[in-house]
Motif scaffolding. Structure first.
Motif, mmCIF file in Angstrom:
data_model
loop_
_atom_site.group_PDB
_atom_site.id
_atom_site.type_symbol
_atom_site.label_atom_id
_atom_site.label_comp_id
_atom_site.label_asym_id
_atom_site.label_seq_id
_atom_site.Cartn_x
_atom_site.Cartn_y
_atom_site.Cartn_z
ATOM 1 N N PHE A 151 -5.437 24.208 43.028
ATOM 2 C CA PHE A 151 -4.817 25.051 44.055
ATOM 3 C C PHE A 151 -5.404 26.457 44.012
ATOM 4 C CE2 PHE A 151 -1.654 27.748 45.971
ATOM 5 C CZ PHE A 151 -1.151 26.988 47.003
ATOM 6 N N ALA B 204 6.583 27.302 41.738
ATOM 7 C CA ALA B 204 7.409 26.724 42.791
ATOM 8 C C ALA B 204 7.431 25.198 42.705
ATOM 9 C CB ALA B 204 6.899 27.159 44.157
ATOM 10 N N THR B 205 6.335 24.618 42.166
ATOM 11 C CA THR B 205 6.222 23.163 42.149
ATOM 12 C C THR B 205 6.958 22.543 40.966
ATOM 13 O OG1 THR B 205 4.081 23.395 43.184
ATOM 14 C CG2 THR B 205 4.578 21.274 42.245
ATOM 15 N N TYR B 206 6.752 23.108 39.776
ATOM 16 C CA TYR B 206 7.394 22.585 38.569
ATOM 17 C C TYR B 206 8.255 23.674 37.928
ATOM 18 C CZ TYR B 206 3.712 19.075 39.026
ATOM 19 O OH TYR B 206 2.870 18.113 39.487
ATOM 20 N N PRO B 207 9.364 24.055 38.592
ATOM 21 C CA PRO B 207 10.136 25.183 38.047
ATOM 22 C C PRO B 207 10.708 24.928 36.662
ATOM 23 C CG PRO B 207 11.282 24.162 39.892
ATOM 24 C CD PRO B 207 9.961 23.506 39.801
ATOM 25 N N PHE C 93 2.060 28.863 42.590
ATOM 26 C CA PHE C 93 2.263 27.517 43.144
ATOM 27 C C PHE C 93 2.924 26.614 42.107
ATOM 28 C CE2 PHE C 93 0.664 23.172 43.964
ATOM 29 C CZ PHE C 93 1.229 22.975 45.210
ATOM 30 N N ILE D 243 -7.366 26.817 47.436
ATOM 31 C CA ILE D 243 -6.611 27.567 48.443
ATOM 32 C C ILE D 243 -6.695 29.061 48.179
ATOM 33 C CG2 ILE D 243 -4.284 27.973 49.322
ATOM 34 C CD1 ILE D 243 -3.893 24.933 48.968
ATOM 35 N N LEU E 104 9.305 22.718 34.216
ATOM 36 C CA LEU E 104 8.242 22.607 33.215
ATOM 37 C C LEU E 104 7.653 23.965 32.862
ATOM 38 C CD1 LEU E 104 6.364 19.449 34.510
ATOM 39 C CD2 LEU E 104 7.724 19.661 32.448
ATOM 40 N N LEU F 243 -3.578 20.590 38.572
ATOM 41 C CA LEU F 243 -3.104 20.883 39.927
ATOM 42 C C LEU F 243 -3.164 22.391 40.203
ATOM 43 C CD1 LEU F 243 -1.707 19.753 42.502
ATOM 44 C CD2 LEU F 243 0.446 20.332 41.420
ATOM 45 N N LEU G 174 10.885 22.708 49.779
ATOM 46 C CA LEU G 174 11.276 24.081 50.109
ATOM 47 C C LEU G 174 10.506 24.529 51.354
ATOM 48 C CD1 LEU G 174 11.172 25.606 46.517
ATOM 49 C CD2 LEU G 174 13.148 24.774 47.772
ATOM 50 N N THR H 54 5.863 13.626 38.586
ATOM 51 C CA THR H 54 6.850 14.695 38.620
ATOM 52 C C THR H 54 6.858 15.286 40.027
ATOM 53 O OG1 THR H 54 6.088 15.160 36.399
ATOM 54 C CG2 THR H 54 7.661 16.691 37.353
ATOM 55 N N PRO H 55 7.993 15.209 40.740
ATOM 56 C CA PRO H 55 7.997 15.691 42.128
ATOM 57 C C PRO H 55 7.639 17.172 42.220
ATOM 58 C CG PRO H 55 9.999 14.484 41.624
ATOM 59 C CD PRO H 55 9.281 14.674 40.330
ATOM 60 N N TRP H 56 6.922 17.518 43.297
ATOM 61 C CA TRP H 56 6.566 18.921 43.541
ATOM 62 C C TRP H 56 7.743 19.560 44.267
ATOM 63 C CZ3 TRP H 56 0.925 19.055 45.789
ATOM 64 C CH2 TRP H 56 0.094 18.292 44.964
ATOM 65 N N VAL H 57 8.535 20.318 43.550
ATOM 66 C CA VAL H 57 9.738 20.894 44.160
ATOM 67 C C VAL H 57 9.389 21.739 45.379
ATOM 68 C CG1 VAL H 57 11.722 22.371 43.737
ATOM 69 C CG2 VAL H 57 10.904 20.852 41.949
ATOM 70 N N VAL H 58 8.233 22.391 45.331
ATOM 71 C CA VAL H 58 7.859 23.306 46.410
ATOM 72 C C VAL H 58 7.804 22.591 47.758
ATOM 73 C CG1 VAL H 58 5.371 23.019 46.131
ATOM 74 C CG2 VAL H 58 6.247 25.136 47.033
ATOM 75 N N MET H 59 7.534 21.281 47.728
ATOM 76 C CA MET H 59 7.323 20.579 48.990
ATOM 77 C C MET H 59 8.593 20.421 49.817
ATOM 78 S SD MET H 59 4.408 19.998 49.965
ATOM 79 C CE MET H 59 2.764 20.188 49.371
#
Lengths: 325, 209
Positions: free
Chosen positions: A113, A142-145, A139, A117, A147, A109, B179, B172-177
């Motif tokens: 990204f 922010a997505t998997y803080p 990214f 992007i 892990l 991922l 936010l 695993t959820p994307w926490v950023v989404m």
């Protein structure tokens, strides 16, 4: 120093083209392949310390970056330039900034990204504002803080598979403990794959410098700024703040200094702009590390300064001789 | 006033060609702030639609008696009245929704979509047409918010309308989404994709307004 410049000559031995007049044998693939060569020591050390995990991460990120690049270039009906190496570097750098225990789907991922992007959406190589690998990592942060802040001890240290532990920076920040500087230098600590060993990165960086592809101002200015600002806080309160050498050796400072600050696309072109860029980034690293919520600040420092590079280029544009306002 | 369009055209323009969020980029504050779940997006969309239809109707009825110099304050007072109604209604009937939307319900007053429709459309057209226009815009706004909220909820918490269908072990959820950054990313993607689709339609020889 610069390699010998070869000049294009016309039939009569005179140059009759417009500028640039000094032509070199450099090309994008040549530069990129040299950078990949320079990354080999860091990759080798990460594979030595983190074994199979390092191999998996590097291969996954590189493949995902290349596939994304090819896919988007085909979609945008551009020439597919996967083999020029820029996507490979993005993949390797991203892998080197991730923790060894990071899951493979997350790495994919991040690479997608980073290239899609961070690079292709802006128009491809040369048009990106931010360093793609760092953007991919931001990214993922922010997505998997959770892990991305799960660290393991190097396998070579204990002879066991994996021990969860804190990074030297987190130890310093949250528990006030110091990791021996020698361990930081050789890389025998926990941390992201490629950032544990300062020595391996310096070797790669010096090779790049020898080849003339990076400007000495950028890495040394960045590390120098971290050293000076870290030193100021150390002098104010030696009991609370770490010695400045620690700041340089710990975390991603080395990797950032030699391979990310020096990104040709996202660093300023003027000398004054470069100084502002590296000093600003170095200042941000120390501020984030000592007073921010996160233990590490290299990624955000470089990304934030990347954002103002277009402005720096405009503000510090040298005056044309004889120009009247 | 201008060339009169059919009722259907006035309704459908709010859904696609003049969609308030995607095409006009109006009302971005609630769009970005409350779309962290599909339900929040839907509630905000419905509340806004109610205020939009009511205020457009009143503005259209009183358009001849309002002096041009004070029309904007007049519109704002009308809109604020209906926003208060919506706010109190949500608080009384749906306390959890009111709580999760927080200050964004009173902030509907300053949603430029509503003032914009009053100024551009309702104050110049008949009552019937104004209602049709407001309905179309409201449905377009709500629809976009639900789409945004759904994307963010699926990726950010693995559920849709609070129904959890993706187990944590699989995804695993994307926490950023959930936010604010996720809102900007999703909206950017959505606008980009819709512009891409629109430009393709245009290049294939379809009529483009």
């Amino acid at each position: 120093m610069e390699k010998e410049a070869k000049e294009q000559e016309s039939a009569v031995g005179l140059i009759i083209t417009s500028s640039p007049h000094i032509l070199k044998e450099t090309s994008i693939p040549k530069i990129m392949h040299t950078v990949i060569m320079a990354l080999i020591p860091a990759m080798a050390v990460s594979i030595y310390f983190f074994r199979l995990r390092a191999v998996i991460m590097i291969v996954t990120c590189t493949l995902a970056s290349m596939l994304t690049e090819a896919f988007f270039q085909r979609l945008r009906k551009r020439q597919v330039t996967v083999y020029d190496g820029s996507a490979i570097i993005t993949g390797i750098l991203l892998a080197l900034t991730l923790p060894p225990s990071f899951p493979v789907f997350g790495a994919v991922l991040g690479a997608v990204f980073a290239v899609a992007i961070g690079k292709q959406f802006f128009g491809g190589l040369g048009y990106n504002i931010f360093n793609p690998a760092l953007l991919g990592r931001a990214f993922l942060q922010a997505t998997y803080p959770v892990l991305i802040t799960t660290w393991t001890e190097p396998f070579a240290k204990k002879g066991v598979d994996a021990i969860a532990t804190a990074t030297p920076l987190a130890l310093m920040k949250f528990e006030g403990k110091m990791v021996p500087l020698l361990d930081l230098f050789f890389g025998n600590t926990s941390g992201s794959l490629g950032e544990t060993s300062a020595l391996a990165i310096i070797i790669g960086g010096l090779y790049l410098r020898y080849k003339g592809y990076i400007n000495w101002k950028l890495p040394l200015g960045y590390l120098g700024a971290i050293f000076v600002f870290g030193g100021i806080f150390w002098l104010i309160n030696p009991a609370k703040y770490p010695v400045p050498v620690f700041h340089i050796l710990a975390g991603g400072a080395m990797l950032g200094a030699w391979f990310m600050v020096t990104d040709m696309v996202t660093s300023p072109v003027t000398v004054l702009g470069q100084w502002i860029f590296v000093i600003g980034a170095g200042f941000l690293v120390v501020i984030i590390r000592l007073f921010g919520g996160l233990p590490e600040g290299v990624m955000y420092s470089i990304l934030l300064m990347n954002a103002i590079v277009p402005l720096l280029n405009r503000w510090t544009k040298p005056k044309i001789f004889g120009e009247v306002k | 006033m201008a060339v009169s369009k059919s009722v259907l055209e006035e309704f459908t323009k709010g859904l696609w060609s003049e969609n308030p969020v995607i095409k006009a980029l109006l009302g971005l504050c609630p769009t970005l702030a409350v779309t962290n779940s599909a339900l929040n997006g839907l509630s905000m969309g419905l509340a806004t639609t109610f205020v939009l239809i009511s205020s457009s109707t009143i503005v259209s009825i009183i358009k001849r008696v309002v002096p041009a110099q004070v029309r904007i304050p007049t519109f704002i007072v009308i809109i604020a009245g209906f926003v208060t109604v919506a706010d109190i209604f949500l608080k009384a009937q749906f306390p959890p929704i009111s709580k999760s939307l927080g200050p964004y319900v009173p902030l509907i007053v300053v949603n430029c979509l509503i003032l914009g429709r009053s100024e551009i459309f309702a104050s110049k057209h008949s009552v019937g047409m104004s209602i049709i226009d407001a309905l179309g815009m409201g449905v377009g706004f709500s629809g976009t918010l639900v789409v945004l909220g759904s994307i963010r909820e699926i990726l950010g918490s693995g559920s849709l309308f609070n129904f959890k269908f993706l187990a944590e072990s699989l995804f695993t959820p994307w926490v950023v989404m959930v936010l604010p950054a996720g809102a900007f990313l999703t909206l950017g993607f959505l606008i980009g994709m819709i512009n891409f689709i629109s430009s393709r339609k245009g290049s294939k020889g379809r009529a483009q307004p």
